[in-house]
Every structure is written in structure tokens, then in C-alpha cells.
Design an enzyme around this catalytic site. Structure first.
Site, PDB file in Angstrom:
ATOM      1  N   THR A 146       0.864  -1.189   0.000  1.00 16.11           N
ATOM      2  CA  THR A 146       0.000   0.000   0.000  1.00 16.11           C
ATOM      3  C   THR A 146       0.901   1.239   0.000  1.00 16.11           C
ATOM      4  OG1 THR A 146      -0.233  -0.281   2.413  1.00 16.11           O
ATOM      5  CG2 THR A 146      -2.031  -1.101   1.021  1.00 16.11           C
ATOM      6  N   LYS A 172       3.920  -7.056   4.146  1.00 21.51           N
ATOM      7  CA  LYS A 172       3.713  -5.658   3.788  1.00 21.51           C
ATOM      8  C   LYS A 172       3.341  -4.912   5.054  1.00 21.51           C
ATOM      9  CE  LYS A 172       0.340  -3.568   3.282  1.00 21.51           C
ATOM     10  NZ  LYS A 172      -0.505  -2.634   4.144  1.00 21.51           N
ATOM     11  N   THR A 183      -0.357  -2.485  10.515  1.00 22.56           N
ATOM     12  CA  THR A 183      -1.152  -2.826   9.290  1.00 22.56           C
ATOM     13  C   THR A 183      -0.237  -3.635   8.450  1.00 22.56           C
ATOM     14  OG1 THR A 183      -2.561  -1.086   9.319  1.00 22.56           O
ATOM     15  CG2 THR A 183      -2.140  -1.854   7.154  1.00 22.56           C
ATOM     16  N   GLU A 268       6.086   4.789   7.463  1.00 25.16           N
ATOM     17  CA  GLU A 268       5.734   5.996   6.708  1.00 25.16           C
ATOM     18  C   GLU A 268       6.534   7.200   7.194  1.00 25.16           C
ATOM     19  OE1 GLU A 268       1.162   4.705   5.588  1.00 25.16           O
ATOM     20  OE2 GLU A 268       1.514   5.956   7.334  1.00 25.16           O
ATOM     21  N   ASN A 390      -0.293  10.814   5.821  1.00 26.96           N
ATOM     22  CA  ASN A 390      -1.592  10.428   6.365  1.00 26.96           C
ATOM     23  C   ASN A 390      -2.655  11.522   6.293  1.00 26.96           C
ATOM     24  OD1 ASN A 390      -1.581   7.569   7.649  1.00 26.96           O
ATOM     25  ND2 ASN A 390       0.440   8.412   8.040  1.00 26.96           N
ATOM     26  N   THR A 395      -9.544   9.064   0.612  1.00 25.59           N
ATOM     27  CA  THR A 395     -10.641   8.260   1.166  1.00 25.59           C
ATOM     28  C   THR A 395     -11.735   8.105   0.122  1.00 25.59           C
ATOM     29  OG1 THR A 395     -11.615  10.273   2.107  1.00 25.59           O
ATOM     30  CG2 THR A 395     -10.231   8.927   3.539  1.00 25.59           C
TER      31      THR A 395
END
Length: 395
Positions: A146, A172, A183, A268, A390, A395
Site C-alpha cells: 500500500t 507488507k 497494518t 511511513e 496520512n 478516502t
């Protein structure tokens, strides 16, 4: 080399169904020659995505033949329609492979709240299945990314008796990473012969020592899963309470540690990683709680970003963990340099402090001197880039 197909008896593939604007792979498939012993560890989040619920039910049988994964959509908070979508996709994948649908495990990752483009995925399945090969491991590893910037693979070969046994895998994860499954998704394979019950025990133990001691931002995902399949193709049987089991577990842990560390390193916006080791705690639960409190502290993480040894932030996080210790006996090291002792911040020249905290990997050692238990967490810094990623995430 070889990642998830390094172990004998596995093929993999990855293709694009057009769900990512980049047209990079967004589907991945790992397949065994037949239904084999399998085990999973799932997120503890009360909110679980449709594929998690389906895989949880299927793994109860202790066997599986394939794992299908998609990125670019988590299929979470999609209600009954999303659950039906997952089942429909699963049936289509199983049909394309010519296997029993109940022997297929599934996973999704990506934005929460959006339904998957079922027709797009179904249309791409023939290409995905046609691409299955030993060389397909890298494309499969790419198909589950992702916000990751690199693919994450690991594999090891070890001699158990006179037999060479392999463990391989892919994972991942980059953000929304916290203990109790990060995640993240991971698929681990081995060509050892292991009964399902013992396989699950080993996977749970190793997961607790690797994937569950990492954190990027302290947020637990709704989709996290670690899958493991054992083909038995090496012919080497691994049984409980044997030297072979000890050697195999060490190999499994090595692979999972590499994959877990790769997730933190690729956090990130991360500039560097930090390992928090707590020793001298009253018990293991307190040791781990203290390590977690420090690793998840935004102030400690931003201290790491800035390279400024404001050790009060470390001490504050240790105290906030509410574990049993005497502040007078607390000793803290950054690398080999003692920075806190006798309830006092020791003077460290700014140039030295900067050098300690701007290495690619920083070691933090916290000595509570209240017992003999140890705890460990691996985390990364918290940068402006994390906030940018982020806030800009669609979305």
C-alpha cells in the site's frame, strides 16, 4: 533468495487488476501443490475486515492450499455486501485454480470503507493464475503493498539432521502498525512437515516475538494477518520437544524478524529505527509494557527524528508505564552511553548526543533493576513526512 517460494512446493504470482492508479500489482497469490498444514494469527482489533472473518473460519480445519491477497482496498466496514464480495472473489479464485474453496485463505489491505471492484478482479484472475511460478515471488510481494516503498521478502535454509529445510516469506506494512498484529500482512512458507496444531503453536510463539513487538504509529489495523503453510516437500518431520523443533523455530524466527524489521524500517516517513530493550523488570508483562510505552511515545519518537537527546522524554515514558521500579535505581543507555542514573539526567555533549540519535538504527537500553524479566520493542521515528502521508491519504 526466493522469498515466499524459496521453500519447495510453492508457486506465487502478482498482477494488476487496475485498482491502483500506478497500475502496479494489486493482486497476489501463493499456492501449494495440494492442501497442506496451515496456521494463521489474526488482528485482535474488535473491528475485523470481511476476509479476516472468512479466513478465521476456514483455518479451523488446519489445512489450506492457497492464499489470495489484494491491496488497494481493505474490504472493511463494507457490511454484508462486502462480505458477499469477499466470498464471490474467493469462489472465483478457487474455480480458476481448480481447488476447494474452503482451502483458500484470503486477505485484503488498503483504504477502509470502500467495496472491492469484484468484476475487475474476476477479469484479471486468469492472468494471475497463468503467472504462477517459482519466480513469481517478487510480483506477489509487490501485489500486497500500500504505502510501502519497497517489497519485503526473506528466506533461509538450514540443515536439520541430514535434511535441508527452507522457510520463506513476504510481508507488507508501513503505517497503522502496532503490537497485537501490526497494518500488515505476511505469508510464510516452509517445506518442513509439521502437524497443524504444532505449526500454529510455533507461529503464535514466533509472532509474539517478532511481528507483535513492532510499532510505527501505535495504531492497530483491522486486517492484519500472518499466514503460514507447510508443504512437507523436504520430507523432514518436525515434532514437539525435539532438537529439530528448536532448529526449525530459530529459522522461522529469523525470517519473521527480518520481515518485521523491514516493516519498521519502511515506516511511513521514517528516517531511522530504534530498538527498545527493557531489562530488570519484575515480570515479563511489566517489561513488555514498559518497552511498549517508550516505543509508542510520540515525544520519544520525535526526539529520535530531531536527534536531540532530551532524555527526560524517555524517563517520562518509563514512569508513565506504571511498572514497579525505584527511580533511584533506573539506568538508561543510548547505545553504550549512559544517559540516566540515580534519578538524574547525565550530561552528554550535544555533538555526542546528536551522533547517538542520528544513526540508521538506535539502541535504547532501559535497566529497571526491579527483577530479572526482559522486554523488547522495535519502532521508528515520527517525522513530518508521516503527517503529510496520512493527511494526504485518499478516502
Amino acid at each position: 533468495s526466493g522469498g515466499v517460494t524459496a521453500a519447495k512446493g510453492f508457486l506465487a504470482a502478482g498482477v494488476s487488476a487496475g485498482m491502483k492508479r500506478s497500475r502496479k500489482p494489486d493482486l497476489a497469490l501463493v499456492v501449494a501443490e495440494k492442501a497442506v498444514p496451515a496456521a494463521c494469527v489474526f488482528t485482535l482489533n474488535k473491528i475485523k475486515a470481511a476476509p479476516v472473518l472468512i479466513s478465521q473460519e476456514r483455518i479451523e480445519k488446519g489445512k489450506a492450499q492457497a492464499v489470495f491477497l489484494n491491496s488497494a482496498g481493505a474490504n472493511c466496514l463494507t457490511g454484508k455486501p462486502g462480505h458477499k464480495d469477499a466470498l464471490k472473489i474467493s469462489a472465483a479464485v478457487s474455480d480458476a485454480l481448480g481447488i476447494d474453496d474452503e482451502s483458500l485463505l484470503i486477505a485484503s489491505t488498503g483504504i477502509i470503507g470502500q467495496r472491492l471492484p469484484v468484476a475487475k478482479i474476476e477479469k484479471t484472475l486468469p492472468d494471475l493464475v497463468a503467472g504462477l511460478s517459482k519466480k513469481g515471488h517478487a510480483l506477489a510481494a509487490a501485489g500486497i503493498l500500500t504505502t510501502d516503498t519497497v517489497i519485503k521478502e526473506a528466506a533461509i535454509e538450514t540443515a536439520i539432521g541430514n535434511t535441508k529445510v527452507r522457510v520463506g516469506g513476504m510481508s507488507k506494512g508501513s503505517g497503522m502498525i502496532a503490537p497485537s498484529m501490526a497494518t500488515m500482512l505476511a505469508v510464510i512458507t516452509t517445506d518442513a512437515l509439521i502437524a497443524p496444531k504444532f505449526l500454529r503453536k510455533l507461529l503464535c510463539e514466533v509472532t509474539d516475538e517478532t511481528f507483535n513487538v513492532i510499532s510505527v504509529d501505535g495504531d492497530m489495523s483491522t486486517n492484519d494477518t500472518v499466514f503460514m503453510l507447510a508443504s512437507g516437500a523436504s520430507g523432514k518431520k518436525i515434532q514437539p520437544n525435539t532438537a529439530a523443533a528448536k532448529t526449525f523455530k530459530a529459522a522461522l524466527k529469523e525470517v519473521c524478524e527480518k520481515l518485521a524489521y523491514a516493516i519498521v524500517k519502511d515506516g511511513e516517513g521514517a528516517l531511522r529505527t530504534m530498538e527498545v530493550n527493557v531489562e530488570g523488570a519484575k515480570n515479563i508483562e511489566q517489561a513488555q509494557r514498559c518497552a511498549r510505552q517508550v516505543a509508542l511515545s510520540p515525544l520519544v519518537k520525535t526526539m529520535l527524528t530531531g536527534g536531540d537527546p532530551n532524555v527526560g522524554r524517555i524517563a517520562g515514558a518509563v514512569g508513565a508505564s506504571l511498572v514497579d521500579f525505584d527511580p533511584e535505581k533506573l539506568v538508561v543507555y543510548i547505545g553504550k552511553t549512559k544517559v540516566i542514573a540515580k534519578n538524574t539526567a547525565l550530561e552528554v555533549r550535544s555533538a555526542i548526543g546528536k551522533k547517538l540519535l542520528t544513526k540508521p538504527h538506535v539502541a535504547l537500553r532501559i535497566c529497571l533493576n526491579a527483577g530479572k524479566a526482559k522486554g523488547r520493542m522495535v519502532t521508528c521515528d515520527l517525522s513530518k513526512e508521516y503527517v503529510h502521508i496520512n493527511t494526504a491519504y485518499p478516502t
